[in-house]
Design an enzyme around this catalytic site. Structure first.
Site: not given
Length: 139
Positions: A58, A61
């Site tokens: 991600c 992230c």
């Protein structure tokens, strides 16, 4: 300030694994048992837990991970943990994770707040509010 909903298609080469999601005072949770252990430790020590449900693939992230580590060093009175939703899929599903990163703020294992997305100012604001509230009302 984005979030990831589904895993992107890759060519099989996973260069994302090199990103450092833990470090500083961030504890990497890889099993339900380690989650239970950290929750018990936090309850015993009167600490509020910030749980970051994240994924190595991600982008948002990866973007917020160094900031999360920085926060863990700045606020040692809180417990910072990170859970890889790919490693603990069933457990993450039980927390109804729809997008990553999702941050849960927990007191005695119970949710007191939540933030979805890699929003640095909002994460900082929520942590500051928690620090302010706990310093006014010590256990």
């Amino acid at each position: 300030m984005g979030n990831c909903v589904t895993k992107p298609e890759t060519d099989g080469y996973d260069s994302d694994k090199n990103v450092e999601f833990s470090g500083g005072n961030v504890h990497l949770i890889t099993t339900k048992e380690s989650w239970d252990q950290k929750m018990a430790e936090a309850s015993r020590d009167g600490k509020i837990v910030i749980a970051n449900f994240s994924a190595t693939w991600c982008g948002p992230c990866k973007m917020i991970a160094p900031f999360y580590v920085e926060l863990s060093e700045k606020y040692p009175s809180l417990m910072f943990i990170v859970i890889d939703v790919e490693e603990l899929t069933e457990f993450s599903t039980s927390w109804d994770i729809k997008a990553t990163p999702t941050f849960f703020f927990l007191r005695d294992g119970q949710q007191i707040d939540k933030l979805v997305g890699a929003n640095k100012p909002e994460l900082q604001k929520k942590i500051t509010a928690i620090i302010d509230s706990t310093s006014q009302y010590p256990k």
